[in-house]
Write an enzyme that holds these catalytic residues in place. Structure first.
Site, PDB file in Angstrom:
ATOM      1  N   PRO A  11       0.795  -1.230   0.000  1.00 29.74           N
ATOM      2  CA  PRO A  11       0.000   0.000   0.000  1.00 29.74           C
ATOM      3  C   PRO A  11       0.824   1.275   0.000  1.00 29.74           C
ATOM      4  O   PRO A  11       1.841   1.369   0.682  1.00 29.74           O
ATOM      5  CB  PRO A  11      -0.835  -0.110   1.284  1.00 29.74           C
ATOM      6  CG  PRO A  11      -0.147  -1.121   2.128  1.00 29.74           C
ATOM      7  CD  PRO A  11       0.511  -2.069   1.160  1.00 29.74           C
ATOM      8  N   ASN A  12       0.332   2.230  -0.765  1.00 26.40           N
ATOM      9  CA  ASN A  12       0.862   3.593  -0.853  1.00 26.40           C
ATOM     10  C   ASN A  12       2.164   3.710  -1.640  1.00 26.40           C
ATOM     11  O   ASN A  12       2.649   4.812  -1.873  1.00 26.40           O
ATOM     12  CB  ASN A  12       1.026   4.235   0.540  1.00 26.40           C
ATOM     13  CG  ASN A  12      -0.289   4.299   1.282  1.00 26.40           C
ATOM     14  OD1 ASN A  12      -1.247   4.833   0.734  1.00 26.40           O
ATOM     15  ND2 ASN A  12      -0.360   3.745   2.476  1.00 26.40           N
ATOM     16  N   ARG A  19       4.987  11.115  -2.331  1.00 24.00           N
ATOM     17  CA  ARG A  19       4.697  10.790  -0.939  1.00 24.00           C
ATOM     18  C   ARG A  19       5.907  11.051  -0.051  1.00 24.00           C
ATOM     19  O   ARG A  19       6.942  10.403  -0.233  1.00 24.00           O
ATOM     20  CB  ARG A  19       4.356   9.306  -0.920  1.00 24.00           C
ATOM     21  CG  ARG A  19       4.184   8.711   0.421  1.00 24.00           C
ATOM     22  CD  ARG A  19       4.188   7.195   0.343  1.00 24.00           C
ATOM     23  NE  ARG A  19       3.882   6.665   1.646  1.00 24.00           N
ATOM     24  CZ  ARG A  19       4.196   5.460   2.055  1.00 24.00           C
ATOM     25  NH1 ARG A  19       4.831   4.620   1.257  1.00 24.00           N
ATOM     26  NH2 ARG A  19       3.885   5.073   3.262  1.00 24.00           N
ATOM     27  N   ASN A  75       8.299  -5.216  -0.674  1.00 31.93           N
ATOM     28  CA  ASN A  75       8.131  -4.061   0.191  1.00 31.93           C
ATOM     29  C   ASN A  75       6.649  -4.035   0.528  1.00 31.93           C
ATOM     30  O   ASN A  75       5.831  -3.575  -0.283  1.00 31.93           O
ATOM     31  CB  ASN A  75       8.561  -2.766  -0.490  1.00 31.93           C
ATOM     32  CG  ASN A  75       8.454  -1.581   0.455  1.00 31.93           C
ATOM     33  OD1 ASN A  75       7.907  -1.706   1.547  1.00 31.93           O
ATOM     34  ND2 ASN A  75       8.974  -0.441   0.032  1.00 31.93           N
ATOM     35  N   ALA A  78       2.955  -0.646   4.940  1.00 30.68           N
ATOM     36  CA  ALA A  78       2.468  -0.726   6.327  1.00 30.68           C
ATOM     37  C   ALA A  78       1.940  -2.109   6.699  1.00 30.68           C
ATOM     38  O   ALA A  78       1.864  -2.443   7.897  1.00 30.68           O
ATOM     39  CB  ALA A  78       1.395   0.329   6.553  1.00 30.68           C
ATOM     40  N   HIS A  81       3.822  -4.278   9.209  1.00 32.34           N
ATOM     41  CA  HIS A  81       3.703  -4.143  10.661  1.00 32.34           C
ATOM     42  C   HIS A  81       2.416  -4.730  11.214  1.00 32.34           C
ATOM     43  O   HIS A  81       2.230  -4.776  12.430  1.00 32.34           O
ATOM     44  CB  HIS A  81       3.802  -2.657  11.036  1.00 32.34           C
ATOM     45  CG  HIS A  81       4.911  -1.943  10.320  1.00 32.34           C
ATOM     46  ND1 HIS A  81       6.243  -2.285  10.490  1.00 32.34           N
ATOM     47  CD2 HIS A  81       4.901  -0.941   9.388  1.00 32.34           C
ATOM     48  CE1 HIS A  81       6.991  -1.501   9.714  1.00 32.34           C
ATOM     49  NE2 HIS A  81       6.207  -0.691   9.037  1.00 32.34           N
ATOM     50  N   ASP A  88       1.732 -15.634   6.943  1.00 31.52           N
ATOM     51  CA  ASP A  88       1.307 -17.010   6.645  1.00 31.52           C
ATOM     52  C   ASP A  88       1.489 -17.343   5.162  1.00 31.52           C
ATOM     53  O   ASP A  88       1.871 -18.478   4.826  1.00 31.52           O
ATOM     54  CB  ASP A  88      -0.157 -17.212   7.042  1.00 31.52           C
ATOM     55  CG  ASP A  88      -0.356 -17.282   8.548  1.00 31.52           C
ATOM     56  OD1 ASP A  88       0.645 -17.403   9.280  1.00 31.52           O
ATOM     57  OD2 ASP A  88      -1.520 -17.213   8.986  1.00 31.52           O
ATOM     58  N   GLU A  99      12.501  -9.365   2.470  1.00 31.25           N
ATOM     59  CA  GLU A  99      11.723  -8.185   2.880  1.00 31.25           C
ATOM     60  C   GLU A  99      12.592  -6.949   2.676  1.00 31.25           C
ATOM     61  O   GLU A  99      13.775  -6.962   3.055  1.00 31.25           O
ATOM     62  CB  GLU A  99      11.350  -8.330   4.357  1.00 31.25           C
ATOM     63  CG  GLU A  99      10.711  -7.084   4.952  1.00 31.25           C
ATOM     64  CD  GLU A  99      10.468  -7.215   6.460  1.00 31.25           C
ATOM     65  OE1 GLU A  99      10.550  -8.340   7.009  1.00 31.25           O
ATOM     66  OE2 GLU A  99      10.217  -6.168   7.094  1.00 31.25           O
ATOM     67  N   HIS A 101      12.733  -2.422   2.699  1.00 32.73           N
ATOM     68  CA  HIS A 101      12.139  -1.112   2.972  1.00 32.73           C
ATOM     69  C   HIS A 101      13.061  -0.021   2.466  1.00 32.73           C
ATOM     70  O   HIS A 101      14.287  -0.141   2.584  1.00 32.73           O
ATOM     71  CB  HIS A 101      11.881  -0.918   4.469  1.00 32.73           C
ATOM     72  CG  HIS A 101      11.004  -1.982   5.025  1.00 32.73           C
ATOM     73  ND1 HIS A 101       9.650  -1.993   4.823  1.00 32.73           N
ATOM     74  CD2 HIS A 101      11.309  -3.108   5.715  1.00 32.73           C
ATOM     75  CE1 HIS A 101       9.154  -3.078   5.379  1.00 32.73           C
ATOM     76  NE2 HIS A 101      10.135  -3.776   5.923  1.00 32.73           N
ATOM     77  N   ILE A 102      12.464   1.021   1.946  1.00 27.47           N
ATOM     78  CA  ILE A 102      13.232   2.178   1.475  1.00 27.47           C
ATOM     79  C   ILE A 102      13.856   2.898   2.670  1.00 27.47           C
ATOM     80  O   ILE A 102      15.042   3.231   2.670  1.00 27.47           O
ATOM     81  CB  ILE A 102      12.296   3.123   0.687  1.00 27.47           C
ATOM     82  CG1 ILE A 102      11.756   2.417  -0.566  1.00 27.47           C
ATOM     83  CG2 ILE A 102      13.007   4.420   0.324  1.00 27.47           C
ATOM     84  CD1 ILE A 102      10.567   3.118  -1.216  1.00 27.47           C
ATOM     85  N   SER A 103      13.039   3.136   3.683  1.00 29.98           N
ATOM     86  CA  SER A 103      13.503   3.859   4.877  1.00 29.98           C
ATOM     87  C   SER A 103      14.048   2.886   5.914  1.00 29.98           C
ATOM     88  O   SER A 103      13.776   1.677   5.857  1.00 29.98           O
ATOM     89  CB  SER A 103      12.349   4.670   5.474  1.00 29.98           C
ATOM     90  OG  SER A 103      11.322   3.798   5.915  1.00 29.98           O
ATOM     91  N   ARG A 108      12.639   5.055  12.895  1.00 34.46           N
ATOM     92  CA  ARG A 108      11.400   5.837  12.775  1.00 34.46           C
ATOM     93  C   ARG A 108      10.472   5.527  13.959  1.00 34.46           C
ATOM     94  O   ARG A 108      10.938   5.112  15.010  1.00 34.46           O
ATOM     95  CB  ARG A 108      10.758   5.541  11.415  1.00 34.46           C
ATOM     96  CG  ARG A 108      11.674   5.963  10.258  1.00 34.46           C
ATOM     97  CD  ARG A 108      11.018   5.707   8.911  1.00 34.46           C
ATOM     98  NE  ARG A 108       9.823   6.496   8.747  1.00 34.46           N
ATOM     99  CZ  ARG A 108       8.877   6.248   7.829  1.00 34.46           C
ATOM    100  NH1 ARG A 108       9.033   5.225   6.999  1.00 34.46           N
ATOM    101  NH2 ARG A 108       7.805   7.012   7.741  1.00 34.46           N
ATOM    102  N   ARG A 112       6.785   1.119  13.697  1.00 30.19           N
ATOM    103  CA  ARG A 112       7.448   0.537  12.515  1.00 30.19           C
ATOM    104  C   ARG A 112       8.587  -0.409  12.888  1.00 30.19           C
ATOM    105  O   ARG A 112       9.214  -1.015  12.024  1.00 30.19           O
ATOM    106  CB  ARG A 112       8.003   1.651  11.609  1.00 30.19           C
ATOM    107  CG  ARG A 112       6.938   2.543  11.032  1.00 30.19           C
ATOM    108  CD  ARG A 112       7.520   3.529  10.020  1.00 30.19           C
ATOM    109  NE  ARG A 112       6.668   4.695   9.918  1.00 30.19           N
ATOM    110  CZ  ARG A 112       5.570   4.763   9.155  1.00 30.19           C
ATOM    111  NH1 ARG A 112       5.219   3.765   8.385  1.00 30.19           N
ATOM    112  NH2 ARG A 112       4.826   5.861   9.138  1.00 30.19           N
TER     113      ARG A 112
HETATM  114  C1  DQA Z   1       8.156   1.277   4.033  1.00 32.52           C
HETATM  115  C2  DQA Z   1       8.163   1.509   5.548  1.00 32.52           C
HETATM  116  C3  DQA Z   1       6.795   1.245   6.133  1.00 32.52           C
HETATM  117  O1  DQA Z   1       6.812   1.478   7.544  1.00 32.52           O
HETATM  118  C4  DQA Z   1       5.775   2.184   5.510  1.00 32.52           C
HETATM  119  O2  DQA Z   1       4.476   1.895   6.016  1.00 32.52           O
HETATM  120  C5  DQA Z   1       5.796   2.151   4.032  1.00 32.52           C
HETATM  121  C6  DQA Z   1       7.086   2.102   3.343  1.00 32.52           C
HETATM  122  C7  DQA Z   1       9.509   1.642   3.385  1.00 32.52           C
HETATM  123  O3  DQA Z   1       9.730   1.233   2.254  1.00 32.52           O
HETATM  124  O4  DQA Z   1      10.334   2.338   4.000  1.00 32.52           O
HETATM  125  O5  DQA Z   1       4.767   2.238   3.369  1.00 32.52           O
HETATM  126  O6  DQA Z   1       7.919  -0.092   3.782  1.00 32.52           O
END
Ligand code: DQA
Length: 145
Positions: A11-12, A19, A75, A78, A81, A88, A99, A101-103, A108, A112
Site C-alpha cells: 500500500p501507498n 509521498r 516491500n 504498512a 507491521h 502465513d 523483505e 524497505h526504502i527507509s 522511525r 514501525r
Molecule cells: C516502508 C516503511 C513502512 O513502515 C511504511 O508503512 C511504508 C514504506 C519503506 O519502504 O520504507 O509504506 O515499507
C-alpha cells in the site's frame, strides 16, 4: 528453473515520488521498476514488478510466486507491521523471500520497529533508499545460486 523474480509492492507505494519525499525520495515507482529491470538484466533475472494497495491481492501474488518464481522481493509497506496473513502466505511457499524497505524503519516511529513478516522471510534489507530494491535482488541472486 525459473529466472523470474517477483518484486511486490504494498500500500501507498504507488505514491512514491509524491509521498513524503524527505523520507522516501523523489523517484517514482516506475523509476524503481526500470532500475530493477536493468539490475535484473545484469544478474540474469527477469523482473515481474507489481504494486497493490490490497492485502488479499498481495497474498494471491505470493502464492503465484510460489508456483512460478525463483524468489520474491517484497516491500509490504504498512502491512509489514500488521499482517499475519502475509506472514502465513510467505510461510506457505518454499522459494526465498526478501523483505525490503526504502527507509530505516528502526530509526522511525515505534510502530514501525516490529515486522510481522520478518520471521517468515530469508532476510531483511532496509534504509538504503530505493537502492534497497537493488540490494534485495542481489541478495535473492546469491540466495538462489
Ligand atoms: C516502508 C516503511 C513502512 O513502515 C511504511 O508503512 C511504508 C514504506 C519503506 O519502504 O520504507 O509504506 O515499507
Amino acid at each position: 528453473m525459473s529466472k523470474t523474480v517477483f518484486v511486490l509492492n504494498g500500500p501507498n507505494l504507488n505514491m512514491l515520488g509524491k509521498r513524503e519525499p524527505g523520507i522516501y525520495g523523489g523517484q517514482t515507482l516506475k523509476d524503481v521498476e526500470e532500475a530493477c529491470i536493468a539490475a535484473g538484466r545484469e544478474l540474469g533475472l527477469t523482473i515481474d514488478f507489481r504494486q497493490s494497495n490490497h492485502e488479499g491481492t498481495l497474498i494471491d501474488w505470493i502464492h503465484e510466486a510460489g508456483e512460478k518464481a525463483l524468489g520474491v522481493a517484497i516491500n509490504a509497506g504498512a502491512y509489514t507491521h500488521t499482517s499475519i496473513a502475509l506472514h502465513d502466505a510467505i510461510k506457505a511457499i518454499s522459494v526465498p523471500v526478501v523483505e525490503l524497505h526504502i527507509s530505516n524503519v528502526h530509526a522511525r516511529e515505534e510502530f514501525r520497529h516490529h515486522s510481522m513478516i520478518a520471521p517468515a522471510v530469508k532476510g531483511v534489507i532496509c534504509g538504503f533508499g530505493t537502492q534497497s530494491y537493488i540490494l534485495a535482488l542481489h541478495a535473492l541472486k546469491s540466495a538462489t545460486a
